[in-house]
Structures are given as structure tokens and as C-alpha cells.
Design an enzyme around this catalytic site. Structure first.
Site, PDB file in Angstrom:
ATOM      1  N   PHE A 117      -3.794  31.541   0.471  1.00 12.83           N
ATOM      2  CA  PHE A 117      -4.467  31.378   1.758  1.00 12.83           C
ATOM      3  C   PHE A 117      -5.961  31.657   1.552  1.00 12.83           C
ATOM      4  O   PHE A 117      -6.323  32.676   0.955  1.00 12.83           O
ATOM      5  CB  PHE A 117      -3.863  32.354   2.761  1.00 12.83           C
ATOM      6  CG  PHE A 117      -4.264  32.099   4.179  1.00 12.83           C
ATOM      7  CD1 PHE A 117      -3.615  31.134   4.934  1.00 12.83           C
ATOM      8  CD2 PHE A 117      -5.290  32.812   4.767  1.00 12.83           C
ATOM      9  CE1 PHE A 117      -3.986  30.901   6.257  1.00 12.83           C
ATOM     10  CE2 PHE A 117      -5.663  32.585   6.082  1.00 12.83           C
ATOM     11  CZ  PHE A 117      -5.013  31.620   6.827  1.00 12.83           C
ATOM     12  N   ASP A 175       0.355  40.114  -0.550  1.00 11.46           N
ATOM     13  CA  ASP A 175       0.126  39.742   0.839  1.00 11.46           C
ATOM     14  C   ASP A 175       1.461  39.236   1.395  1.00 11.46           C
ATOM     15  O   ASP A 175       2.004  38.238   0.910  1.00 11.46           O
ATOM     16  CB  ASP A 175      -0.958  38.658   0.919  1.00 11.46           C
ATOM     17  CG  ASP A 175      -1.352  38.345   2.360  1.00 11.46           C
ATOM     18  OD1 ASP A 175      -0.504  38.529   3.257  1.00 11.46           O
ATOM     19  OD2 ASP A 175      -2.492  37.906   2.577  1.00 11.46           O
ATOM     20  N   LYS A 187       2.615  36.944  13.152  1.00 11.74           N
ATOM     21  CA  LYS A 187       3.426  35.798  12.732  1.00 11.74           C
ATOM     22  C   LYS A 187       4.893  36.116  13.017  1.00 11.74           C
ATOM     23  O   LYS A 187       5.285  36.216  14.163  1.00 11.74           O
ATOM     24  CB  LYS A 187       3.140  35.490  11.265  1.00 11.74           C
ATOM     25  CG  LYS A 187       1.707  34.987  11.068  1.00 11.74           C
ATOM     26  CD  LYS A 187       1.290  34.799   9.628  1.00 11.74           C
ATOM     27  CE  LYS A 187      -0.127  34.236   9.573  1.00 11.74           C
ATOM     28  NZ  LYS A 187      -0.714  34.309   8.234  1.00 11.74           N
ATOM     29  N   ARG A 205       4.012  21.274   8.861  1.00  7.73           N
ATOM     30  CA  ARG A 205       4.647  22.551   8.547  1.00  7.73           C
ATOM     31  C   ARG A 205       5.530  22.960   9.726  1.00  7.73           C
ATOM     32  O   ARG A 205       5.107  22.917  10.884  1.00  7.73           O
ATOM     33  CB  ARG A 205       3.536  23.572   8.323  1.00  7.73           C
ATOM     34  CG  ARG A 205       3.942  24.821   7.604  1.00  7.73           C
ATOM     35  CD  ARG A 205       2.713  25.632   7.242  1.00  7.73           C
ATOM     36  NE  ARG A 205       2.022  26.136   8.432  1.00  7.73           N
ATOM     37  CZ  ARG A 205       1.337  27.272   8.462  1.00  7.73           C
ATOM     38  NH1 ARG A 205       1.244  28.018   7.368  1.00  7.73           N
ATOM     39  NH2 ARG A 205       0.726  27.665   9.554  1.00  7.73           N
TER      40      ARG A 205
HETATM   41  C1  LIG Z   1      -2.164  34.348   8.175  1.00  6.63           C
HETATM   42  C2  LIG Z   1      -2.680  34.850   6.887  1.00  6.63           C
HETATM   43  C3  LIG Z   1      -3.802  35.686   6.836  1.00  6.63           C
HETATM   44  C4  LIG Z   1      -4.572  35.963   8.082  1.00  6.63           C
HETATM   45  O1  LIG Z   1      -5.589  36.887   7.914  1.00  6.63           O
HETATM   46  P1  LIG Z   1      -6.379  37.418   9.173  1.00  6.63           P
HETATM   47  O2  LIG Z   1      -7.273  38.430   8.632  1.00  6.63           O
HETATM   48  O3  LIG Z   1      -5.365  37.927  10.152  1.00  6.63           O
HETATM   49  O4  LIG Z   1      -7.100  36.259   9.790  1.00  6.63           O
HETATM   50  C5  LIG Z   1      -4.176  36.193   5.603  1.00  6.63           C
HETATM   51  N1  LIG Z   1      -3.489  35.889   4.479  1.00  6.63           N
HETATM   52  C6  LIG Z   1      -2.424  35.082   4.500  1.00  6.63           C
HETATM   53  C7  LIG Z   1      -1.691  34.775   3.242  1.00  6.63           C
HETATM   54  C8  LIG Z   1      -1.983  34.531   5.701  1.00  6.63           C
HETATM   55  O5  LIG Z   1      -0.934  33.718   5.721  1.00  6.63           O
END
Ligand SMILES: *Cc1c(COP(=O)(O)O)cnc(C)c1O
Length: 416
Positions: free
Chosen positions: A131, A203, A229, A377
């Protein structure tokens, strides 16, 4: 699965089916985006009202103690811990995933830098398909530290082991890929990284609440993740950070705000980190949003992650099977791995007009989302989705494709 009735029969035997009642689900909508923004627990609205009318409007400042606002990051962390294979006292709910990643990465690099055998290591390993915010945070921190840290962006999960070597300071990976739903081997990669002398940050944005995670069993080092989520905490609800107990004493992060101080209300002029996981905190939290995280976690307490995983795989198996058989005449290509041990809880299909088809689906009440390039998705959340929803969603997809009821040339909206 050959008919809608077969799916209804599955719903009737689904032990998680009663939990659907715990959520506010708009009539006529099939929501396949709980991996991006979870739905609202019914309890959230009354909790928000209580919080605003009683705890804030009436009790005012007294609520920091009386309503337990001050302890919320730890209290919620304790409730979240079992979902990720952690124990009470190891997790706090606070800040955003991006910010928590920054803290964890800074702390991990510092631990490595203090070890004479590893202080020269300059490589941070991650995936090119991670991400973007994860990559950006690592780039930002590396540049800011200005000590020559370099990101090694790995192109395929199969190449990860070879990419983690004696130069690697930290491995920073997302357990379930946000785009493909590829599920990495958390235990295997952690063990390999440790054998090479690296530390690992996981993560869990797309795994917490979606599948069982065993952080302590895997001997993991650090983890971060989202609550908005699969955990249904609400839009922008604070994220979490987990630190392995063995690293807590040496866990020093640069956002050393007063909530991480050993005695915040001693108001001392110098920073002294607290003894436990509270040292991962920085400052005052958005209490309304933070408090609502509990409503989602309380629903998870009524079941367990094994049951959720079992249904998740059944839902994604069904969706893949129905799309591939019923929509076989259309150019849809599965992006998500087929083997269960490599699959998270969403399914991605490529279509040359993916964006337009997804917009048409949304207009017809099937909400998924779109990710570049060409990827539709679909998230599958076992707490509130039915097998018959999967059937109906594919029915609508098939109709849109058969009748070409989408507009390939339309403009993009800001959030896809
Ligand atoms: C959704 C997501 C984020 C979101 O980060 P924010 O700081 O809440 O905007 C970060 N890393 C991953 C892998 C995600 O899927």
C-alpha cells in the site's frame, strides 16, 4: 453452486448468520467493501449519542476519568489483542496506521542501530505492491534520518526470502496485499528475517478481523493496522500498534508526546517514556471516534477468528466460482491467489473496463471498489454477508456485462 436456493441453504446453516443483526445494513444494498470502510454496528449510533450528550455535553472534563476516556487506547488494545494473537498490555489503539508505521519503523531502525553487529545495515525491505502510504512513510523517514537508509522494493512474494539478507535492517510488509489479497506467510518470513538478523514490522490493515493472526506464536516484532476496515470502527477511526513484549523496554519512538510519558500529569520538562505499551502513544486522541471502535470489537467477542476465516474462505470460493462459471464469456481475470493459504478476505478481478463496470455495479446497489490498474475489488466480511448476497452480486455483474450497461469513458471520482 448451481442456484440461488443452494446459497440460501448455506445461509440457513451459517453459524455466524445471527451476527448480521448487529449491524446497520441499508436495505437493498450488497456491501462488498468492508475491507475499505466497515459498516456501522447498530451500537455505534447510541454510543455516539451517549458520548456526545452525556459524557461530553453534561459531564465535560470529568469524563476523562469518569467515562474512562484517558484509558481508552489501552482498554481497546486489550480487547483487540486476541484477534491478532497478542496479549493484553501489548497493543494500543491510537493515531493512524501511517503514523503508527512511522513510530514502529523509527523504533526498529533505532534498535538495529544500537546493536554494533547490525548498526551498518541500511536496507529496508518491502514490496513494490505494498500500500503506497507504507512505502511513502518509509521513504519519508529514511530521507529525514539522512543516514543512507534505502528501500529495497521486491516485485513478487516469492522473491522476498532472497531479498532479506545480511544488509537488511528492517522488513516492513503488509500481511494481506490490498490489491491482490495475496496473503504472506507471516511466521515463515518472520523466522527467515530473524535468522538474517532483521526485524519485521507487519501491517495488518487487511488481516485484523479478516483472518486469524498469530503475532506472538510467530515471534513477530511489531505490527500496525486499521480499525475502520474489517473491525468496523467507523470512518477514520484510530489505528493500532503492537510491540512484542521483548522489545518494549527498548522501544523508543520519535513522536514522544505527553501521552507516552511515564507520568503525563507530572508536567515535567523532560521526556521519560512510560514503562509499557503506553510509550507508543503520542497525544490526545479523537475520543468520539476512538470510543466507537469498541462497538465493533464487542461483536468480534461473540465469535472467534477461526469461524470467521472458515466463512470468509467459503464466501470467496463461492464468488470466484460463480464469476468464473457464470461470467465465463467476459474478459475477467482473477488476480487473487486461488490456494486458501495465499488468500485474504477480498477478491480482485481484472477487467479492461474495470472502473466503468464497478461504477455500474455501484449504481445497481453492489458496492465494491476499484484499484489501478483495471482491478475490481470485492471485500467479503463474514460477520454480515450472506451466501445469497454473493449470488445476487454475481447476478447483477453478469447482467451488466451481458448488456454492456457501463460507460467506459466516464470521468473518475476522487475516491475510487
Ligand atoms: C488502509 C491501509 C492503510 C491506511 O493508512 P491510514 O494511515 O489509515 O490512511 C495503510 N496501510 C495499508 C496496508 C492499508 O491497507
Amino acid at each position: 453452486m448451481s442456484s440461488r436456493n443452494d446459497c440460501i441453504a448455506l445461509d440457513q446453516h451459517d453459524e455466524l448468520a445471527p451476527l448480521r443483526n448487529e449491524f446497520f445494513l441499508p436495505e437493498g444494498l450488497i456491501y462488498l467493501d468492508g475491507n475499505s470502510l466497515g459498516v456501522s454496528p447498530k451500537a455505534s449510533a447510541s454510543r455516539a449519542r451517549e458520548l456526545i450528550e452525556q459524557e461530553w455535553a453534561t459531564d465535560l472534563i470529568r469524563s476523562w476519568n469518569k467515562a474512562g476516556w484517558f484509558d481508552l487506547p489501552v482498554k481497546l488494545g486489550d480487547k483487540l489483542a486476541p484477534l491478532i494473537g497478542a496479549n493484553a498490555g501489548e497493543v494500543v489503539v491510537t493515531d493512524s496506521t501511517s503514523i503508527n508505521l512511522f513510530k514502529a519503523l523509527a523504533a526498529a531502525l533505532r534498535i538495529q542501530g544500537l546493536d554494533p553487529a547490525k548498526a551498518q545495515r541500511r536496507i529496508i525491505v518491502t514490496e513494490r505492491s505494498n500500500f503506497p502510504t507504507d512505502i511513502y512513510i518509509a521513504q519519508g523517514l529514511s530521507q529525514w534520518l539522512d543516514r543512507g537508509y534505502l528501500l529495497r522494493l521486491v516485485d513478487a512474494p516469492e522473491e522476498l526470502h532472497a531479498a532479506i539478507d545480511d544488509d537488511t535492517a528492517v522488513v516492513m510488509l503488509t500481511h494481506v496485499n490490498y490489491r491482490s489479497a495475496y496473503l504472506l506467510d507471516l511466521g515463515g518470513i518472520t523466522a527467515h528475517a530473524h535468522q538474517k538478523g532483521a526485524l519485521v514490522i507487519w501491517d495488518l490493515a487487511h488481516s485484523a478481523g479478516a483472518l486469524p493472526v498469530a503475532l506472538n506464536d510467530a515471534n513477530a516484532d511489531f505490527a500496525v493496522g486499521c480499525t475502520y476496515k474489517y473491525l468496523n470502527g467507523g470512518p477514520g477511526s484510530p489505528a493500532f500498534i503492537w510491540v512484542a513484549p521483548r522489545h518494549l523496554a527498548g522501544f523508543s519512538q520519535p513522536l514522544s508526546g505527553w501521552w507516552g510519558h511515564a507520568a503525563p500529569f507530572a508536567m515535567e520538562p523532560s521526556f521519560q517514556a512510560g514503562s509499557g505499551i503506553k510509550r507508543a502513544l503520542c497525544g490526545t486522541q479523537p475520543v468520539v471516534s476512538l470510543a466507537l471502535v469498541e462497538c465493533g470489537l464487542d461483536i468480534f467477542a461473540k465469535t472467534d477468528m477461526e469461524a470467521i476465516r472458515k466463512k470468509s474462505l467459503a464466501l470467496t470460493d463461492l464468488f470466484i466460482d460463480l464469476v468464473e462459471t457464470r461470467c465465463a464469456a467476459h474478459p475477467l481475470k482473477l488476480v487473487t491467489p486461488r490456494p486458501h493459504h495465499l488468500r485474504g478476505s477480498h477478491v480482485s478481478f481484472e477487467h479492461p473496463h474495470g472502473y466503468a463496470v464497478m461504477q455500474a455495479l455501484i449504481e445497481r446497489g453492489v458496492i465494491g471498489d476499484y484499484r489501478e490498474p483495471h482491478i475490481m475489488r470485492f471485500g467479503f466480511t463474514p460477520l454480515y454477508l450472506r451466501f445469497s448476497d454473493v449470488w445476487d452480486a454475481v447476478d447483477i455483474l453478469l447482467d451488466i456485462l451481458d448488456t454492456a450497461a457501463y460507460r467506459p469513458d466516464q470521468d473518475r471520482v476522487a475516491v475510487t
